[in-house]
Motif scaffolding. Sequence first.
Motif, PDB file in Angstrom:
ATOM      1  N   GLN A 228       0.855  -1.185   0.000  1.00  0.00           N
ATOM      2  CA  GLN A 228       0.000   0.000   0.000  1.00  0.00           C
ATOM      3  C   GLN A 228       0.895   1.240   0.000  1.00  0.00           C
ATOM      4  O   GLN A 228       1.876   1.297   0.741  1.00  0.00           O
ATOM      5  CB  GLN A 228      -0.911   0.005   1.225  1.00  0.00           C
ATOM      6  CG  GLN A 228      -1.839  -1.186   1.303  1.00  0.00           C
ATOM      7  CD  GLN A 228      -2.812  -1.234   0.139  1.00  0.00           C
ATOM      8  OE1 GLN A 228      -3.389  -0.230  -0.246  1.00  0.00           O
ATOM      9  NE2 GLN A 228      -2.974  -2.413  -0.445  1.00  0.00           N
ATOM     10  N   THR A 229       0.563   2.219  -0.813  1.00  0.00           N
ATOM     11  CA  THR A 229       1.420   3.398  -0.924  1.00  0.00           C
ATOM     12  C   THR A 229       0.731   4.696  -0.520  1.00  0.00           C
ATOM     13  O   THR A 229       1.399   5.666  -0.178  1.00  0.00           O
ATOM     14  CB  THR A 229       1.940   3.550  -2.370  1.00  0.00           C
ATOM     15  OG1 THR A 229       0.821   3.592  -3.262  1.00  0.00           O
ATOM     16  CG2 THR A 229       2.858   2.389  -2.741  1.00  0.00           C
ATOM     17  N   ASN A 230      -0.597   4.745  -0.585  1.00  0.00           N
ATOM     18  CA  ASN A 230      -1.325   5.959  -0.247  1.00  0.00           C
ATOM     19  C   ASN A 230      -2.280   5.668   0.913  1.00  0.00           C
ATOM     20  O   ASN A 230      -3.289   4.986   0.741  1.00  0.00           O
ATOM     21  CB  ASN A 230      -2.128   6.470  -1.446  1.00  0.00           C
ATOM     22  CG  ASN A 230      -1.238   6.741  -2.644  1.00  0.00           C
ATOM     23  OD1 ASN A 230      -0.265   7.475  -2.555  1.00  0.00           O
ATOM     24  ND2 ASN A 230      -1.557   6.126  -3.765  1.00  0.00           N
TER      25      ASN A 230
ATOM     26  N   GLY B 132      -3.449  17.361   3.164  1.00  0.00           N
ATOM     27  CA  GLY B 132      -3.356  18.517   4.038  1.00  0.00           C
ATOM     28  C   GLY B 132      -3.756  18.146   5.460  1.00  0.00           C
ATOM     29  O   GLY B 132      -4.696  17.381   5.679  1.00  0.00           O
ATOM     30  N   VAL B 133      -3.022  18.662   6.432  1.00  0.00           N
ATOM     31  CA  VAL B 133      -3.344  18.460   7.845  1.00  0.00           C
ATOM     32  C   VAL B 133      -3.349  19.817   8.534  1.00  0.00           C
ATOM     33  O   VAL B 133      -2.722  20.767   8.070  1.00  0.00           O
ATOM     34  CB  VAL B 133      -2.336  17.517   8.538  1.00  0.00           C
ATOM     35  CG1 VAL B 133      -2.443  16.108   7.979  1.00  0.00           C
ATOM     36  CG2 VAL B 133      -0.915  18.031   8.378  1.00  0.00           C
ATOM     37  N   GLY B 134      -4.082  19.901   9.624  1.00  0.00           N
ATOM     38  CA  GLY B 134      -4.197  21.166  10.327  1.00  0.00           C
ATOM     39  C   GLY B 134      -3.805  21.056  11.782  1.00  0.00           C
ATOM     40  O   GLY B 134      -3.762  19.953  12.359  1.00  0.00           O
ATOM     41  N   ILE B 135      -3.521  22.202  12.392  1.00  0.00           N
ATOM     42  CA  ILE B 135      -3.204  22.281  13.816  1.00  0.00           C
ATOM     43  C   ILE B 135      -4.356  22.990  14.506  1.00  0.00           C
ATOM     44  O   ILE B 135      -4.715  24.113  14.146  1.00  0.00           O
ATOM     45  CB  ILE B 135      -1.894  23.043  14.062  1.00  0.00           C
ATOM     46  CG1 ILE B 135      -0.743  22.391  13.287  1.00  0.00           C
ATOM     47  CG2 ILE B 135      -1.569  23.064  15.554  1.00  0.00           C
ATOM     48  CD1 ILE B 135       0.562  23.148  13.379  1.00  0.00           C
ATOM     49  N   GLU B 136      -4.931  22.321  15.504  1.00  0.00           N
ATOM     50  CA  GLU B 136      -6.099  22.868  16.182  1.00  0.00           C
ATOM     51  C   GLU B 136      -5.722  24.053  17.061  1.00  0.00           C
ATOM     52  O   GLU B 136      -4.657  24.077  17.700  1.00  0.00           O
ATOM     53  CB  GLU B 136      -6.756  21.778  17.030  1.00  0.00           C
ATOM     54  CG  GLU B 136      -8.099  22.183  17.599  1.00  0.00           C
ATOM     55  CD  GLU B 136      -8.871  21.002  18.168  1.00  0.00           C
ATOM     56  OE1 GLU B 136      -9.877  21.248  18.853  1.00  0.00           O
ATOM     57  OE2 GLU B 136      -8.460  19.848  17.910  1.00  0.00           O
TER      58      GLU B 136
ATOM     59  N   ILE C 258       1.581  17.408   3.762  1.00  0.00           N
ATOM     60  CA  ILE C 258       2.706  16.518   4.063  1.00  0.00           C
ATOM     61  C   ILE C 258       2.513  15.192   3.359  1.00  0.00           C
ATOM     62  O   ILE C 258       1.402  14.818   2.980  1.00  0.00           O
ATOM     63  CB  ILE C 258       2.863  16.272   5.579  1.00  0.00           C
ATOM     64  CG1 ILE C 258       1.692  15.453   6.132  1.00  0.00           C
ATOM     65  CG2 ILE C 258       3.000  17.577   6.334  1.00  0.00           C
ATOM     66  CD1 ILE C 258       1.904  15.017   7.572  1.00  0.00           C
ATOM     67  N   THR C 259       3.605  14.479   3.188  1.00  0.00           N
ATOM     68  CA  THR C 259       3.562  13.121   2.670  1.00  0.00           C
ATOM     69  C   THR C 259       4.745  12.345   3.221  1.00  0.00           C
ATOM     70  O   THR C 259       5.826  12.906   3.453  1.00  0.00           O
ATOM     71  CB  THR C 259       3.578  13.099   1.134  1.00  0.00           C
ATOM     72  OG1 THR C 259       3.382  11.758   0.677  1.00  0.00           O
ATOM     73  CG2 THR C 259       4.891  13.623   0.568  1.00  0.00           C
ATOM     74  N   ASP C 260       4.528  11.070   3.477  1.00  0.00           N
ATOM     75  CA  ASP C 260       5.563  10.182   4.013  1.00  0.00           C
ATOM     76  C   ASP C 260       6.207  10.774   5.262  1.00  0.00           C
ATOM     77  O   ASP C 260       7.426  10.846   5.390  1.00  0.00           O
ATOM     78  CB  ASP C 260       6.618   9.885   2.950  1.00  0.00           C
ATOM     79  CG  ASP C 260       6.035   9.153   1.752  1.00  0.00           C
ATOM     80  OD1 ASP C 260       5.197   8.261   1.965  1.00  0.00           O
ATOM     81  OD2 ASP C 260       6.401   9.479   0.614  1.00  0.00           O
ATOM     82  N   ALA C 261       5.361  11.195   6.189  1.00  0.00           N
ATOM     83  CA  ALA C 261       5.841  11.800   7.424  1.00  0.00           C
ATOM     84  C   ALA C 261       4.817  11.611   8.532  1.00  0.00           C
ATOM     85  O   ALA C 261       3.631  11.382   8.277  1.00  0.00           O
ATOM     86  CB  ALA C 261       6.127  13.284   7.223  1.00  0.00           C
TER      87      ALA C 261
ATOM     88  N   ARG D 140       0.113  10.139  -1.681  1.00  0.00           N
ATOM     89  CA  ARG D 140      -0.602  11.358  -2.037  1.00  0.00           C
ATOM     90  C   ARG D 140      -2.102  11.114  -2.046  1.00  0.00           C
ATOM     91  O   ARG D 140      -2.567   9.979  -2.079  1.00  0.00           O
ATOM     92  CB  ARG D 140      -0.142  11.848  -3.430  1.00  0.00           C
ATOM     93  CG  ARG D 140       1.350  12.095  -3.506  1.00  0.00           C
ATOM     94  CD  ARG D 140       1.785  12.371  -4.931  1.00  0.00           C
ATOM     95  NE  ARG D 140       1.373  13.678  -5.398  1.00  0.00           N
ATOM     96  CZ  ARG D 140       2.030  14.800  -5.157  1.00  0.00           C
ATOM     97  NH1 ARG D 140       3.138  14.774  -4.432  1.00  0.00           N
ATOM     98  NH2 ARG D 140       1.618  15.948  -5.641  1.00  0.00           N
ATOM     99  N   ARG D 141      -2.831  12.192  -2.014  1.00  0.00           N
ATOM    100  CA  ARG D 141      -4.281  12.131  -2.109  1.00  0.00           C
ATOM    101  C   ARG D 141      -4.658  12.738  -3.455  1.00  0.00           C
ATOM    102  O   ARG D 141      -4.745  13.964  -3.607  1.00  0.00           O
ATOM    103  CB  ARG D 141      -4.918  12.903  -0.958  1.00  0.00           C
ATOM    104  CG  ARG D 141      -6.426  12.785  -0.903  1.00  0.00           C
ATOM    105  CD  ARG D 141      -6.955  13.457   0.348  1.00  0.00           C
ATOM    106  NE  ARG D 141      -8.386  13.306   0.481  1.00  0.00           N
ATOM    107  CZ  ARG D 141      -9.090  13.727   1.516  1.00  0.00           C
ATOM    108  NH1 ARG D 141      -8.470  14.328   2.519  1.00  0.00           N
ATOM    109  NH2 ARG D 141     -10.386  13.560   1.552  1.00  0.00           N
TER     110      ARG D 141
END
Length: 237
Positions: free
Chosen positions: A91-93, A114-118, A133-136, A107-108
């Motif tokens: 699986q890669t994504n 995309g990720v967010g900080i509350e 981000i990706t692969d992190a 990737r999407r």
Amino acid sequence: QEVSDWTEGKFDVTFGALSGIWKFDHDMDGQIPDRSEIADRLPLIDYRALRVDDRAGTAELTRPGMKVHLGGIGKGYAIDRAVTILREAVQTNFMIQSGGDLFIAGRRGDRPSGVGIEDPRGAPNTLFAAIEITDAAFSTSGDYERFFIRDGRMYHHIIHPDTGEPAMGSRSVTIMAKTATMSDGLSTGVFILGAEKGMALIERLADVEGVIVSAGNEVNVSSGLKGRLALLSAPPK
């Protein structure tokens, strides 16, 4: 032990000696323990007294009464094990999340996820910053998830191992790293270190970036995230 060394012992899995003294599940259940009860247990918190034998695959507590609690790093380790399983299945994504810790691979569609900080003082699910981000791995530790308020003071679940009381140097810390074990442990340790020492540590470490909202509401962004992190709004005081 490595994260404990980096954070001057502020990340310490032997804080388990304090388990059960503080209760943060609900505001109505909030309990401030007696200071003497905390003081009696503080000598049992010392990560250097946890003896790890890599060859034998064992760990030993060298003082009677000590306890290990993996709440500051266990979810990150579980996520990394799940990443290994998915990659072995070619699986890669994918994204794996547990609480404030996650790992994103691939990737999407045609772009990274995309990720967010509350916002630590905003309404639930209100974001003040976002990044692709990706692969992190991406972990956030904050004082706003499990807490109670007594006499106008906020008491939260991230305990300072030196005092046995909630750490007061940060509101939230987000760490990006190669593994979730690393991001999970560092987000806890940096939170307790506070903004100045915490950001200095982040800048020293390879493949680690971070965002710290200090107790005074200042947003501190590591050099590797500048230009990548989108600040959507300033956290309210």
